[in-house]
Design an enzyme around this catalytic site. Structure first.
Site, PDB file in Angstrom:
ATOM      1  NE  ARG A   1      38.492  52.084 100.308  1.00 48.24           N
ATOM      2  CZ  ARG A   1      38.520  52.157  98.967  1.00 48.24           C
ATOM      3  NH1 ARG A   1      39.370  52.968  98.374  1.00 48.24           N
ATOM      4  NH2 ARG A   1      37.698  51.438  98.226  1.00 48.24           N
TER       5      ARG A   1
ATOM      6  CG  ASP B   1      42.974  50.009  89.062  1.00 48.45           C
ATOM      7  OD1 ASP B   1      41.963  49.988  88.335  1.00 48.45           O
ATOM      8  OD2 ASP B   1      42.966  50.489  90.214  1.00 48.45           O
TER       9      ASP B   1
HETATM   10  C1  S3P Z   1      39.101  51.509  93.585  1.00 50.25           C
HETATM   11  C2  S3P Z   1      38.452  50.420  93.103  1.00 50.25           C
HETATM   12  C3  S3P Z   1      38.573  49.941  91.716  1.00 50.25           C
HETATM   13  C4  S3P Z   1      39.766  50.545  91.001  1.00 50.25           C
HETATM   14  C5  S3P Z   1      39.920  52.000  91.261  1.00 50.25           C
HETATM   15  C6  S3P Z   1      40.044  52.278  92.747  1.00 50.25           C
HETATM   16  C7  S3P Z   1      38.876  51.908  94.974  1.00 50.25           C
HETATM   17  O1  S3P Z   1      37.399  50.275  91.013  1.00 50.25           O
HETATM   18  O2  S3P Z   1      39.669  50.306  89.616  1.00 50.25           O
HETATM   19  O3  S3P Z   1      41.087  52.488  90.623  1.00 50.25           O
HETATM   20  O4  S3P Z   1      39.641  52.721  95.505  1.00 50.25           O
HETATM   21  O5  S3P Z   1      37.919  51.411  95.584  1.00 50.25           O
HETATM   22  P1  S3P Z   1      36.138  49.287  91.058  1.00 50.25           P
HETATM   23  O6  S3P Z   1      35.970  48.929  92.455  1.00 50.25           O
HETATM   24  O7  S3P Z   1      34.961  50.019  90.545  1.00 50.25           O
HETATM   25  O8  S3P Z   1      36.538  48.128  90.186  1.00 50.25           O
END
Ligand code: S3P
Length: 436
Positions: free
Chosen positions: A21, A311
């Protein structure tokens, strides 16, 4: 076999979600954003490459983990000359799609074999409702995607999944929309986008599981420090919590409540975890974690806590194998659409090592306490699978032969070096890998 305690100190690399981000918002802000403790994982490098391909100058000092992003404002991106390559990164693919939906150009984006299988319908549906023109080139609602920039309208999207990637894709499209964009999710997912966009000057109002963004005139460059990644700390945290006599200090870990589910679960299982030096790092809560080893017992993991440890479920499944009694993981269907089908892959690998694991529709049931033996494990090039089975090997004293283990570079390039350092301080090497 007596396990050797894990003692000492460790600093894990910067948070992956926040690092992504920082590049995206820095690119869309006016002026130079400086990021410290940036994660040099392959996923975050994919994000840098994509924005460089759209005309943003980004200086990455790898030895200092410092990045300078010379943002050109909300309307400063230029059409890339070729297909944008998101590598293995779902965050890059989905968040970038939200941004691209509103740009004054058409482009294509794709990624590796895993990315090309992951569901993109979950972003195509809400972005299309905002007016976006986004299609799967193979007509299967997966990458490669073709995105023709359009004028967008704000919507109130009721997301069927608790997913920060979906929420963020919609909110980022909302930066360019006419009117307010709101996303409501069934449970609150990680809120880094909301917190960080606020820091860059956007108005984001959060209430319960809803976030509403008012399109800003501009975003403004920031100086940021990325806290350590709790998802990377999770591997060492698990090993230390399960080896009696361990005393491990993990410094500078992000403990945002939308990410700290593993700490709640391990405490429920009887882990001894102390927070030290609680502080706020660039708007994100962080602390040093002191873990003292002991015995854990089984628990239930399901419902609202799932997005806050999504995760970490592979390593929690490993922990459950070494805990007394039964652990039930439920409401975790999302694991099937991560870098690999993590329910199937964990069940298969842990069973091969001799664990008592039953795969269910939405999770796993694990009965702890069995002796685990070495086995041949396929990581499916999924970084969290490779690291989880390495810790399973450490805890059992029988290191599995892990196929594709260098995929740890996705989120934690120095994982094996850090592990080797902690372990070899106390015992002759039992790990059959060399430092990458
Ligand atoms: C993330 C959101 C998660 C996570 C991914 C990173 C992010 O996925 O599993 O490793 O940076 O917004 P989801 O939001 O699809 O669950």
């Amino acid at each position: 076999m007596k396990k050797i305690p894990l003692c000492g100190e460790l600093t894990v690399p910067g948070d992956k979600s926040i690092s992504h981000r920082s590049i995206m918002f820095g690119a869309l802000a006016k002026g130079t954003t400086k990021v410290e403790n940036f994660l040099q994982g392959a996923d975050c490098l994919s994000t840098i490459n994509c924005f460089q391909a759209m005309g943003i100058s980004i200086e990455n000092s790898k030895e200092k983990n410092q990045v300078l992003i010379h943002g050109k404002g909300l309307h400063g991106l230029t059409a890339p000359k070729s297909v944008l390559d998101c590598g293995n990164s779902g965050t890059t693919t989905r968040l970038l799609s939200g941004i691209l939906a509103a740009q004054p150009f058409t482009c294509e984006l794709t990624g590796d074999a895993s990315i090309q299988k992951r569901p993109m319908g979950r972003i195509i549906t809400p972005l299309s409702a905002m007016g976006a023109d986004i299609t799967g080139i193979k007509e299967n609602r997966c990458a490669p995607l073709r995105i023709r920039g359009r004028r967008l309208s704000g919507i109130h999207y009721q997301s069927p999944v608790a997913s920060a990637q979906v929420k963020s894709a919609v909110l980022l499209a909302g930066l360019y929309a006419d009117g307010i964009t709101t996303v409501t999710e069934p449970y609150l997912s990680r809120n880094h986008t909301e917190l960080m966009l606020g820091g860059f000057g956007a108005k984001v109002e959060c209430c319960g599981t809803s976030a509403a963004l008012t399109p800003p005139k501009e975003l403004y460059a920031q100086e940021l420090t990325v806290p350590g990644d709790i998802s990377s700390a999770a591997y060492f945290l698990t090993a230390a919590a399960l080896i009696p006599g361990s005393e491990l200090l993990i410094r500078n870990v992000g403990i945002n409540p939308t990410r700290d589910g593993i700490l709640q679960v391990y405490r429920n299982m009887g882990a001894d975890i102390t927070f030290l030096n609680g502080r706020t790092v660039s708007g994100e809560p962080a602390a040093d974690l002191l873990i003292r080893g002991g015995h854990l017992h089984g628990t239930s993991v399901g419902g609202a806590v799932i997005p806050s440890l999504i995760d970490e479920l592979p390593i929690i499944a490993v922990a459950a194998c070494f805990a007394d009694g039964e652990t039930v993981i439920s409401d975790a269907e999302e694991l099937k659409v991560k870098e690999s089908n993590r329910i199937a892959v964990m069940t298969e690998g842990l069973s091969a090592m001799g664990a008592d694991v039953t795969e269910t529709e939405d999770g796993m049931i694990i009965r702890g306490g069995r002796f685990l033996k070495a086995a041949s494990i396929d990581s499916h090039l999924d970084h969290r699978i490779a690291m989880s089975f390495t810790i399973a090997g450490l805890l059992s004293g029988n290191m599995p032969d892990i196929k594709g283990m260098d995929c740890v570079k996705i989120s934690y390039p120095d994982f094996y070096r850090d592990l080797e350092r902690l372990v070899s301080a106390h015992q002759p090497p039992i790990l059959n890998f060399s430092i990458i």
